[in-house]
Design an enzyme around this catalytic site. Structure first.
Site, mmCIF file in Angstrom:
data_model
loop_
_atom_site.group_PDB
_atom_site.id
_atom_site.type_symbol
_atom_site.label_atom_id
_atom_site.label_comp_id
_atom_site.label_asym_id
_atom_site.label_seq_id
_atom_site.Cartn_x
_atom_site.Cartn_y
_atom_site.Cartn_z
ATOM 1 N N ARG A 255 0.864 -1.181 0.000
ATOM 2 C CA ARG A 255 0.000 0.000 0.000
ATOM 3 C C ARG A 255 0.897 1.227 0.000
ATOM 4 O O ARG A 255 1.504 1.577 1.012
ATOM 5 C CB ARG A 255 -0.908 -0.037 1.235
ATOM 6 C CG ARG A 255 -1.590 1.286 1.537
ATOM 7 C CD ARG A 255 -2.608 1.178 2.657
ATOM 8 N NE ARG A 255 -2.113 0.620 3.897
ATOM 9 C CZ ARG A 255 -1.431 1.274 4.831
ATOM 10 N NH1 ARG A 255 -1.123 2.539 4.647
ATOM 11 N NH2 ARG A 255 -1.061 0.691 5.942
ATOM 12 N N HIS A 259 -3.144 4.359 5.179
ATOM 13 C CA HIS A 259 -4.291 3.457 5.328
ATOM 14 C C HIS A 259 -5.568 4.122 4.823
ATOM 15 O O HIS A 259 -6.322 3.548 4.043
ATOM 16 C CB HIS A 259 -4.440 3.069 6.801
ATOM 17 C CG HIS A 259 -5.650 2.245 7.100
ATOM 18 N ND1 HIS A 259 -5.790 0.947 6.658
ATOM 19 C CD2 HIS A 259 -6.778 2.534 7.798
ATOM 20 C CE1 HIS A 259 -6.960 0.472 7.065
ATOM 21 N NE2 HIS A 259 -7.568 1.412 7.749
ATOM 22 N N TYR A 268 4.834 4.895 11.272
ATOM 23 C CA TYR A 268 5.170 3.482 11.436
ATOM 24 C C TYR A 268 5.942 2.885 10.264
ATOM 25 O O TYR A 268 6.264 1.702 10.264
ATOM 26 C CB TYR A 268 3.901 2.650 11.679
ATOM 27 C CG TYR A 268 2.803 2.824 10.640
ATOM 28 C CD1 TYR A 268 2.816 2.100 9.451
ATOM 29 C CD2 TYR A 268 1.744 3.701 10.863
ATOM 30 C CE1 TYR A 268 1.814 2.255 8.513
ATOM 31 C CE2 TYR A 268 0.726 3.860 9.926
ATOM 32 C CZ TYR A 268 0.766 3.129 8.753
ATOM 33 O OH TYR A 268 -0.233 3.290 7.817
#
Length: 358
Positions: A255, A259, A268
């Site tokens: 990805r 998100h 992260y």
């Protein structure tokens, strides 16, 4: 399970290298078919870009981008027959559009409409599921019912790596395997369940290896390689249609964006990690190959780009108008026959609305 089957569940299968060259020993794909696949990739990429822009303009409440996963989105839709079913997640907007659903209808839910935006029975596409893995159980139910009725329907059930940690995932695969349901479980392993990396989710050698415990084939593929994805998924669909039961396919992908627009992926993961996967871009990979073999020239590229822009303009126009709101729809589909309490509540709401209009 044989050693070959175990290797298939662990080794990443690939047909097109990251450089856009064919893997040595791989048969050349049909050029015209791959150009059509490239057109779909470009359209999927443009849809992701347009939806992101609509979020920033306040036209959409949220958008889970599938940028970087377009090959998965296109392949899972292209291998299905008209009467087959697709069970998507919230990130599979491009897959639903590739299935033939109007992107404006697909995006309706993400701007806050109460329904999924399209008729699932017309398109054979289930509503996008936000809870992880719940749609897998529904997919197995549809597949099992079709088998009991003697139909040759196949169900493509999509999920991400995070969903494989859910109990519903286990129940769906176990039931499908025991009853030989015609389901293809397609896991788009994009490396993160929101911010939780795969290493904190599973210590299995691969997610496809989980198929071993259910007695079904597990195949791991390069999720940024449209050619191998269509080959492997088509084989899994054919196996299911022939009555040979389910298959678990894991796509090794990434990805590229956050998100959703509510997420800060820099907390992260590193820019270097993202840059590495940008270098494996599925759209660029196919374009490079087609250009090299002479199947994609400037004129054809321009036509493909123009078609994608036309789609984006249609999306902007469709989502630029306000959807009509009828508060009484709150009561329309709760029960087939409304309960006395719902009748009373609806009447009270109607009185209140009439008072505001007076």
């Amino acid at each position: 399970m044989s050693a070959d089957e175990l290797a298939q569940a662990i080794t990443v299968a690939r047909a097109l290298e990251e450089t856009g060259r064919l893997v040595p020993g791989t048969a050349a794909p049909d050029a015209d078919a791959l150009v059509e696949g490239y057109r779909r990739l470009v359209s999927a990429r443009r849809l992701n870009e347009q939806a992101g822009a609509l979020v920033r303009q306040g036209r959409l409440a949220v958008y889970p981008s599938s940028r970087g996963q377009e090959a998965c989105q296109v392949a899972c839709a292209s291998v299905l027959a008209d009467d087959d079913w697709l069970f998507p997640t919230y990130r599979d907007t491009a897959a639903i559009a590739a299935r033939g659903v109007d992107p404006v209808e697909v995006l309706s839910m993400l701007r806050g409409d109460w329904h999924c935006g399209y008729d699932p029975t017309v398109h054979k596409v289930a509503p996008q599921a936000t809870p992880l893995a719940t749609q897998l159980l529904h997919a197995v139910g549809v597949g099992h019912a079709a088998r009991l009725k003697g139909e040759d329907t196949v169900v493509m059930a999509l999920c991400g790596d995070g969903a494989t940690s859910e109990g519903d995932f286990h129940e769906a695969l176990n039931f499908a395997a025991v009853f030989a349901a015609p389901v293809v479980f397609f896991v788009q392993n994009n490396k993160y369940a929101i911010s939780v990396p795969l290493a904190r989710q599973s210590v299995a050698p691969s997610l496809a290896a989980k198929a071993i415990g259910y007695g079904m084939p597990g195949v791991r593929v390069d999720g940024n390689d449209l050619v191998v994805l269509e080959q492997v998924l088509a084989e899994a669909v054919g196996r299911a249609r022939a009555g040979q039961g389910p298959t678990l396919v894991e796509a090794d992908t990434y990805r590229m964006e956050s998100h959703t627009n509510a997420d800060d992926a820099t907390r992260y993961r590193t820019d270097d990690e993202v840059a590495e996967w940008v270098g494996r871009d599925p759209v660029v990979r196919v374009k490079t190959y087609l250009t090299a073999v002479g199947a994609l020239d400037e004129a054809r590229e321009q036509r493909i780009t123009a078609a994608a822009e036309e789609m984006a303009a249609s999306v902007r126009a469709g989502l630029g108008t306000e959807a009509p709101v009828d508060p009484e729809e709150l009561f329309a589909h709760v029960y087939g026959t409304p309960t006395p309490q719902l009748v009373e509540q609806r009447a009270a709401l109607r009185i209140e609305l009439d008072g505001e209009e007076a």
